[in-house]
Enzyme design. Structure first.
Site, short mmCIF file in Angstrom:
data_model
loop_
_atom_site.label_atom_id
_atom_site.label_comp_id
_atom_site.label_asym_id
_atom_site.label_seq_id
_atom_site.Cartn_x
_atom_site.Cartn_y
_atom_site.Cartn_z
N TYR A 1 2.92 2.37 13.01
CA TYR A 1 2.90 1.37 11.94
C TYR A 1 3.79 1.87 10.82
O TYR A 1 3.65 3.01 10.36
CB TYR A 1 1.45 1.20 11.44
CG TYR A 1 1.30 0.21 10.31
CD1 TYR A 1 1.41 -1.16 10.53
CD2 TYR A 1 1.02 0.65 9.01
CE1 TYR A 1 1.25 -2.07 9.49
CE2 TYR A 1 0.86 -0.26 7.97
CZ TYR A 1 0.97 -1.61 8.22
OH TYR A 1 0.81 -2.51 7.19
N ASP B 1 8.95 8.48 9.65
CA ASP B 1 8.02 7.86 8.72
C ASP B 1 6.90 8.88 8.47
O ASP B 1 6.01 9.07 9.30
CB ASP B 1 7.45 6.57 9.33
CG ASP B 1 6.45 5.89 8.42
OD1 ASP B 1 5.89 6.57 7.54
OD2 ASP B 1 6.21 4.69 8.61
N LYS C 1 2.18 6.63 -0.21
CA LYS C 1 1.18 6.93 -1.26
C LYS C 1 0.93 8.42 -1.45
O LYS C 1 0.51 8.85 -2.53
CB LYS C 1 -0.12 6.22 -0.90
CG LYS C 1 -0.54 6.47 0.56
CD LYS C 1 -1.20 5.26 1.19
CE LYS C 1 -1.24 5.42 2.71
NZ LYS C 1 -1.43 4.19 3.43
N1 HOZ Z 1 -3.21 0.18 6.98
C1 HOZ Z 1 -3.68 1.18 6.14
C2 HOZ Z 1 -3.98 2.44 6.85
N2 HOZ Z 1 -3.18 2.77 7.93
C3 HOZ Z 1 -4.90 0.76 5.38
C4 HOZ Z 1 -4.56 0.37 4.02
C5 HOZ Z 1 -5.76 0.03 3.15
O1 HOZ Z 1 -6.58 -0.77 3.56
O2 HOZ Z 1 -5.83 0.53 2.05
#
Ligand code: HOZ
Length: 428
Positions: free
Chosen positions: A144, A239, A267
């Site tokens: 992802y 990534d 983040k």
């Molecule tokens: N898709 C995010 C983790 N791989 C989750 C993001 C979130 O819900 O804060």
């Protein structure tokens, strides 16, 4: 366990926010139950609005390497706040954090701050296309890279959790330029590059996958990517939104000794504040406007609060006296060992994948080496396990296909409590 406040907030949220949440996996669709609305965090613990306290293994989905509210980060953000929240103009903090990032990750000769991992990956892809004059992108099933159009193809994380193969709203013409291949399969990649190598701008990969649950690279896989990318004149993009600064100060590329052309950070760079970054070879980064003509911009990019948080966190991580990576490895190895023992004592068909402080317990006898294997996990059993862990005060990602993150704030006692909870949750 008291849930009244979380339930009431969810009812209000459902009327106002799609699914009641601002990011899909938070709705707990695949595990059921009431998502807890969080009031505060402290170290490795979170407290919900009903006053329930949890050991947190989500860590804001990765960035909280030092746990919630480490004093250094709190002081730095408070200091920056006193001077202003946003200027839309350059600041000293941006230069200092850029230097700290480039020092930590040597393949990043230059870096551009953005606001999220999605933005970082989207911008890196644009740069790769501009630099190569090619349109195609190769990614891997279950990886992802955020929700940009070009990358939401056979993706992991929330789309895998919800079973969404792609997304309406993404033009077929865009999706058709992205080829998704099995992770850890160099033969599949070599075969694809034979056909479309000359049209392929880049290969983008999570060097250690976190978004289908944790899946490590097979020996030689990452080196093979580097070799094949070079053979076919494509750029290699790592990534490191989850792995950056977490698996080592220099991320997965330091751990495995590889040099990508471009790296995406998310983040983690701001210890949880909204920030991301992409960077890499100077000749590539100098194509970005205003030096070059590849456009990418943002008012909040390089935001002073996020920069201050990132600088403070990096200075702790880079301080050898704090031994953060030794602590993370010791706690995580203890957790892995305890979980494996708990599995062996139960009737669960399960296995544990771990790299450093990223860990996933799959309800799957294993091995789990790619998305096809991860997808065979027993999600209903995971849902029951998740509920049983929550009942015992252990907060896990609400999906079989996400990583658990250990922080330096978890102690041996916290880990042992988690193992005891798992031992009981594994018995049905
Ligand atoms: N898709 C995010 C983790 N791989 C989750 C993001 C979130 O819900 O804060």
């Amino acid at each position: 366990m008291k849930l009244d406040e979380s339930k009431s907030l969810m009812q209000q949220a459902l009327a106002l926010i799609p699914g009641g949440v601002n990011s899909p996996v938070r709705a707990w669709g695949s595990v059921g139950g009431t998502p807890r609305f969080i009031a505060s965090g402290d170290g490795c613990r979170m407290t919900d609005v009903d006053g329930n306290v949890f050991l947190d293994y989500v860590g804001s989905w990765g960035p909280l390497i030092l746990g919630h509210r480490p004093p250094e980060v709190v002081a730095a953000v408070a200091g920056a706040l006193a001077s202003g929240t946003s200027f839309g103009a350059p600041t000293r903090l941006e230069v200092e954090l850029a230097q700290a990032v480039c020092d930590a990750v040597p393949s990043m000769e230059m870096v551009r701050m953005v606001n999220s991992g999605t933005e970082a990956a989207m911008s890196a892809i644009r740069l790769a296309r501009a630099a190569t004059g090619r349109d195609r992108v190769i990614k891997f099933d279950g990886c992802y890279h955020g929700h940009a159009d070009s990358l939401l193809v056979a993706a992991g994380s929330g789309v895998a959790t919800l079973g969404i193969p792609g997304s309406p709203g993404i033009p077929e013409a865009t999706a058709s330029l992205t080829l998704s291949l099995p992770y850890n399969d160099l033969d599949a990649l070599a075969g694809a590059l034979e056909k479309v190598g000359r049209e392929t701008a880049c290969i983008i990969v999570e060097p250690v996958v976190g978004n289908m649950g944790v899946v490590p690279p097979a020996p030689g896989f990452l080196a093979g990517l580097r070799e094949l990318a070079d053979q076919h004149g494509c750029l290699l993009i790592f990534d490191e939104v989850m792995t950056g600064f977490r698996l080592a100060l220099g991320g997965a590329q330091e751990l495995y000794g590889l040099t990508p052309d471009l790296t995406c950070l998310g983040k983690v760079i701001g210890h949880g504040l909204p920030v991301g970054a992409y960077g890499g070879r100077r000749d590539l980064m100098e194509r970005i406007a205003p030096v070059g003509n590849v456009y990418q911009a943002g008012t909040l990019s390089g935001n002073p609060l996020a920069m201050a948080a990132g600088l403070a966190a990096l200075s702790v991580l880079a301080d050898p006296g704090r031994k953060i990576y030794e602590i993370l490895e010791a706690r995580s190895a203890r957790l892995e060992q305890g979980l494996n023992q708990a599995i062996a004592e139960s009737d669960a068909r399960a296995c544990v994948n771990r790299v450093g402080s990223m860990i996933t317990l799959f309800f799957n006898p294993g091995p789990v080496r790619n998305w096809n294997e991860a997808a065979q996990s027993d999600r209903e059993r995971f849902a029951r396990f998740h509920g049983a862990m929550m009942d015992q005060g252990v907060y896990l990602p609400a999906s079989q296909f996400e990583a658990w993150f250990v922080s330096a704030a978890h102690t041996d006692e916290d880990v042992d409590r988690t193992i005891r909870a798992a031992r009981s949750a594994l018995v049905e």
